[in-house]
Design a protein around this motif. Structure first.
Motif, mmCIF file in Angstrom:
data_model
loop_
_atom_site.group_PDB
_atom_site.id
_atom_site.type_symbol
_atom_site.label_atom_id
_atom_site.label_comp_id
_atom_site.label_asym_id
_atom_site.label_seq_id
_atom_site.Cartn_x
_atom_site.Cartn_y
_atom_site.Cartn_z
ATOM 1 N N GLU A 467 10.417 4.808 -3.981
ATOM 2 C CA GLU A 467 9.226 4.936 -3.138
ATOM 3 C C GLU A 467 8.110 4.012 -3.613
ATOM 4 O OE1 GLU A 467 9.585 9.655 -1.858
ATOM 5 O OE2 GLU A 467 8.202 9.054 -3.446
ATOM 6 N N THR A 468 7.212 3.673 -2.670
ATOM 7 C CA THR A 468 6.004 2.909 -2.991
ATOM 8 C C THR A 468 4.861 3.415 -2.128
ATOM 9 O OG1 THR A 468 4.998 0.705 -3.099
ATOM 10 C CG2 THR A 468 6.556 1.092 -1.316
ATOM 11 N N GLY A 469 3.656 3.266 -2.644
ATOM 12 C CA GLY A 469 2.485 3.704 -1.880
ATOM 13 C C GLY A 469 1.820 2.589 -1.113
ATOM 14 N N PHE A 470 2.220 1.331 -1.375
ATOM 15 C CA PHE A 470 1.538 0.183 -0.774
ATOM 16 C C PHE A 470 2.509 -0.691 0.018
ATOM 17 C CE2 PHE A 470 -1.587 1.528 -3.733
ATOM 18 C CZ PHE A 470 -2.804 0.999 -3.324
ATOM 19 N N GLU A 471 2.028 -1.212 1.129
ATOM 20 C CA GLU A 471 2.816 -2.166 1.909
ATOM 21 C C GLU A 471 2.513 -3.584 1.433
ATOM 22 O OE1 GLU A 471 3.680 -3.506 6.527
ATOM 23 O OE2 GLU A 471 3.358 -1.414 6.002
ATOM 24 N N ASN A 472 3.566 -4.369 1.259
ATOM 25 C CA ASN A 472 3.448 -5.771 0.859
ATOM 26 C C ASN A 472 3.338 -6.603 2.141
ATOM 27 O OD1 ASN A 472 3.666 -8.318 -0.290
ATOM 28 N ND2 ASN A 472 5.215 -7.675 -1.775
ATOM 29 N N CYS A 473 2.108 -6.941 2.519
ATOM 30 C CA CYS A 473 1.839 -7.584 3.814
ATOM 31 C C CYS A 473 1.938 -9.105 3.686
ATOM 32 C CB CYS A 473 0.452 -7.193 4.312
ATOM 33 S SG CYS A 473 0.065 -7.814 5.949
ATOM 34 N N THR A 486 -2.685 0.568 1.625
ATOM 35 C CA THR A 486 -2.185 1.941 1.605
ATOM 36 C C THR A 486 -3.079 2.835 2.454
ATOM 37 O OG1 THR A 486 -1.449 3.726 0.138
ATOM 38 C CG2 THR A 486 -3.565 2.695 -0.389
ATOM 39 N N SER A 487 -2.574 4.015 2.774
ATOM 40 C CA SER A 487 -3.389 5.080 3.363
ATOM 41 C C SER A 487 -3.801 6.006 2.224
ATOM 42 C CB SER A 487 -2.591 5.860 4.408
ATOM 43 O OG SER A 487 -2.176 5.020 5.450
ATOM 44 N N PRO A 488 -5.063 6.014 1.833
ATOM 45 C CA PRO A 488 -5.482 6.807 0.669
ATOM 46 C C PRO A 488 -5.368 8.308 0.926
ATOM 47 C CG PRO A 488 -7.172 5.205 1.314
ATOM 48 C CD PRO A 488 -6.185 5.275 2.428
ATOM 49 N N GLU A 554 -7.782 3.305 5.274
ATOM 50 C CA GLU A 554 -7.019 2.269 4.575
ATOM 51 C C GLU A 554 -7.798 1.757 3.377
ATOM 52 O OE1 GLU A 554 -5.485 -2.374 5.279
ATOM 53 O OE2 GLU A 554 -6.504 -1.272 6.883
ATOM 54 N N PHE A 555 -7.073 1.506 2.301
ATOM 55 C CA PHE A 555 -7.605 0.758 1.168
ATOM 56 C C PHE A 555 -6.645 -0.396 0.926
ATOM 57 C CE2 PHE A 555 -7.060 0.066 -3.494
ATOM 58 C CZ PHE A 555 -8.195 -0.728 -3.666
ATOM 59 N N ALA A 556 -7.193 -1.598 0.754
ATOM 60 C CA ALA A 556 -6.342 -2.776 0.575
ATOM 61 C C ALA A 556 -6.989 -3.739 -0.402
ATOM 62 C CB ALA A 556 -6.111 -3.470 1.914
ATOM 63 N N ILE A 557 -6.150 -4.566 -0.992
ATOM 64 C CA ILE A 557 -6.637 -5.658 -1.841
ATOM 65 C C ILE A 557 -6.154 -6.960 -1.219
ATOM 66 C CG2 ILE A 557 -6.579 -6.739 -4.120
ATOM 67 C CD1 ILE A 557 -6.048 -3.968 -5.299
ATOM 68 N N HIS A 587 -10.616 -4.466 0.831
ATOM 69 C CA HIS A 587 -11.252 -3.969 2.051
ATOM 70 C C HIS A 587 -10.898 -2.512 2.298
ATOM 71 C CE1 HIS A 587 -7.471 -5.570 3.928
ATOM 72 N NE2 HIS A 587 -7.589 -4.507 4.687
ATOM 73 N N PHE A 588 -11.761 -1.884 3.077
ATOM 74 C CA PHE A 588 -11.719 -0.453 3.307
ATOM 75 C C PHE A 588 -11.877 -0.242 4.808
ATOM 76 C CE2 PHE A 588 -13.633 -1.756 -0.592
ATOM 77 C CZ PHE A 588 -13.094 -0.941 -1.573
ATOM 78 N N ALA A 589 -10.914 0.415 5.436
ATOM 79 C CA ALA A 589 -10.990 0.649 6.875
ATOM 80 C C ALA A 589 -11.417 2.084 7.142
ATOM 81 C CB ALA A 589 -9.651 0.369 7.539
#
Length: 682
Positions: A467-473, A486-488, A554-557, A587-589
């Protein structure tokens, strides 16, 4: 029968210019509006007799300018399209209502170019009905005028709304597609056939694309259409079941669109290209969805964003939803074959800070609640016929000439950024994800005047091997490459998000500050206006979209330091679109997660690990009551690298792993991301 109605109405409107039956206070308004509608009739004649087709480009430009002249910024101060001017001339009671009426009548420009005589007749008859109430009376009762507009909205909702839904999913509604596919795009007269306002920007954009080689156009187009195709592959959705795709773009990009149609047809998809809504019966505030030309005046658009206040009540909302349900049911086969939108966005315009006006129409508190309710229910209906777990999207962005004197150089740089090698980023981003997956939460701390101090709670993994919590975009639906997201977990996500300046949905915010408590917005402010109340209303309407609160969805780097350096080099940081800006820092959605309506679709990164952080405690409510699960908005807010003190992953045992310090990537294996940053800032 429709032609007869049209002829009768235009004859009556022509007579108005010769009459003296309306009081002096209102006579100028009706004469000016009547003159505009007669100009629409003249356009109809020119289109039907072929005069438009044979006109040279200067004639077409002059006529286009004439149609939009009175709402352009240089004339807006004395336009009845301006609620402030209308109130000054017509009085507080009548001015805002008659200004909204004029704004609705201006939608006739689109209808006449589309050859929609029925819509023209409907509009003209509304104008005549209102005019008749002013004949022989100094000041008719305002409630009667509002009632006429209400019944126009109610009576014709089934026509406007049904047609709008059909044109969004039916490739046979091909007005714009026919222009693009059957025109000689080297003859720029084609731009004036859409009925949109055409500025120098659209002309220069089209000219610049004509200079590009076939290879460059294919490269641009392939990045766009392949991103769309990969969006289906990466989410395990079956593209072969689909037969149509919606292409959204700003006029000037037709050479790319024409090439994209070829690519999509090879995938079995026919183009659906519809205009952004022009009637207050189908628009959503000032926001654009569909193709459009230049925005003649953003203040005008903003002033009329809430004209639905004239008729929005529960009865109208229920009627509109009933029409939507019936129309989707009628076209359910087309809806089921629709694959989603593929968007070409533009950026580079001067950031817009609207003037807040007392004279504009405003939604009451009850109407705001109804508006939020409508968004929820319409999305539920749409998802019933176009399921979120069966559709996808893609977005790519390019600059327009207003970005500056180095436009062509910047354009070429953006082509490079949009086509960066995804494999390089995939490896580096996986290194970040491996560190993030070991954390309990992430601590983001601002620097250099940025007041961000935010703790983002992460989804706890049950099996780190699978499993992973983050998508590799890496450049599928969101082009260009460059983020992990990720969805926090909402509970435990607390603190302040601050950014000194940001540009969201065509609006600029200064010193935007949002406070979160357990992942929900608890407070917010900015410094656009002198009065704090105006600042809060501005955020409430345009970021919270009238909701009392929103979750951190969303939280992303962002890892695209190449894009960041290009923005710094050309001084266009505040003009970058969210699509690229979100890749230029964390960024934060606020709003829904990236996985809304498709949380139950299994997703995997390329290393085979399943992405399990796809929902939060709000979106999980869909299992009990879907109306409580979604907010139908998603706004990304990015902190630029130079405003960062640190991003640190904190494990359950308190161990800290820094990812960025003072705006630089410090995690071993990610140092390559710093290469473009050298000598950019200290």
């Amino acid at each position: 029968m429709i032609e007869e109605r049209y002829k009768l109405s235009i004859t009556r409107i022509r007579e108005m210019l010769e009459e003296d039956t309306v009081s002096q206070k209102f006579s100028d308004y009706f004469r000016q509006v009547a003159s505009f509608l007669l100009m629409i009739d003249e356009s109809k004649i020119k289109i039907e007799d072929g005069s438009m087709d044979s006109a040279d480009i200067e004639e077409l430009k002059a006529w286009n300018e004439k149609l939009y002249a009175d709402i352009l910024p240089q004339h807006y101060g004395e336009s009845y399209g301006n609620p402030t001017y209308a109130v000054r001339k017509l009085g507080e009671e009548y001015g805002s209502v008659l200004s909204a009426l004029y704004a609705e009548l201006r939608s006739a420009i689109a209808y006449v170019y589309e050859g929609n005589t029925e819509y023209l007749a409907i509009l003209f008859e509304l104008f005549i009905e209102i005019y008749n109430q002013f004949e022989g009376e100094e000041e008719p009762e305002i409630k009667n005028i509002k009632e006429s507009i209400y019944w126009y909205a109610s009576d014709y909702c089934d026509v406007f709304m049904a047609d709008r839904i059909q044109e969004q999913i039916d490739p046979q509604k091909s007005f714009a597609a026919d222009i693009i596919l059957h025109s000689d795009l080297s003859d720029l007269r084609y731009l004036y056939r859409f009925g949109e306002y055409i500025s120098d920007s659209e002309v220069q954009t089209a000219k610049h694309l004509l200079k590009q080689s076939e290879e460059t156009i294919r490269k641009m187009t392939d990045a766009y259409t392949e991103g769309y195709r990969r969006g289906f592959i990466n989410t395990g959705k079956d593209l072969s079941k689909k037969k149509s795709v919606n292409i959204r773009h700003v006029l000037g990009f037709e050479r790319v669109v024409k090439e994209a149609v070829k690519n999509f047809r090879e995938m079995g998809l026919e183009p659906v290209i519809y205009r952004t809504a022009v009637s207050f019966l189908t628009k959503k505030q000032h926001l654009k969805s569909g193709y459009y030309g230049a925005i003649a005046n953003k203040q005008y658009e903003y002033d009329h964003r809430n004209d639905q206040a004239l008729f929005l009540d529960k009865k109208f909302l229920e009627r509109k939803l009933e029409v939507m349900q019936t129309t989707y049911e009628h076209y359910k086969e087309l809806a089921g074959e629709f694959s989603g939108p593929a968007c070409i966005e533009m950026f580079g315009e001067v950031p817009f800070i609207p003037e807040q006006k007392e004279e504009v129409l405003k939604l009451s508190e009850k109407q705001q609640e109804l508006s939020v309710l409508y968004d929820s229910r319409q999305n539920q209906i749409m998802n019933e016929y176009i399921p979120g777990d069966e559709r996808s999207f893609t977005i790519i962005a390019y600059p327009v000439p207003e970005i500056g004197e180095q436009y062509e150089e910047i354009f070429d740089e953006i082509i490079r950024i949009n086509t960066l090698d995804a494999k390089v980023y995939e490896k580096v981003q996986q290194t970040l994800i491996d560190a993030l997956d070991k954390g309990e939460y992430v601590h983001i701390l601002g620097g250099n005047g940025n007041r961000t101090d935010l703790k983002v709670q992460l989804y706890p993994l049950k099996d780190c091997q699978k499993e992973t919590g983050f998508e590799n975009c890496v450049s599928d639906v969101n082009i260009p490459v460059g983020e992990v997201f990720t969805s926090p977990v909402l509970e435990g996500t607390n603190g302040v998000l601050h950014v000194s300046k940001v540009y969201l949905s065509e609006l600029q915010y200064k010193d935007l500050e949002i406070t979160f408590f357990n992942g929900m917005i608890a407070d917010y402010n900015c410094k656009n206006f002198e009065r704090e109340l105006e600042n809060k209303e501005y955020i409430h309407e345009n970021i919270l979209h009238r909701h009392a609160t929103l979750p951190l969805g969303e939280f992303a780097i962002g890892t695209n330091t190449t894009a960041y350096v290009a923005a710094k080099k050309y001084g266009i940081e505040d003009k970058m679109p969210v699509l690229i800006a979100e890749k230029m820092g964390p960024h934060f959605a606020v709003g829904d997660t990236c996985y809304s309506w498709s949380e139950d679709v299994k997703r995997y990164n390329s290393n085979g690990k399943e992405i399990v952080a796809k929902e939060n405690s709000v979106s999980a409510l869909r299992k009990e009551d879907v109306s409580k699960a979604y907010y139908h908005c998603h706004t990304d807010i990015t902190i630029p690298y130079e405003e960062l003190k640190s991003i640190t992953v904190v494990a359950k045992d308190g161990a800290e792993t820094p990812l960025l310090l003072d705006g630089r990537f410090v995690l071993p294996g990610t140092e390559i991301l710093n290469e473009p940053l050298k000598n950019t800032y200290k």
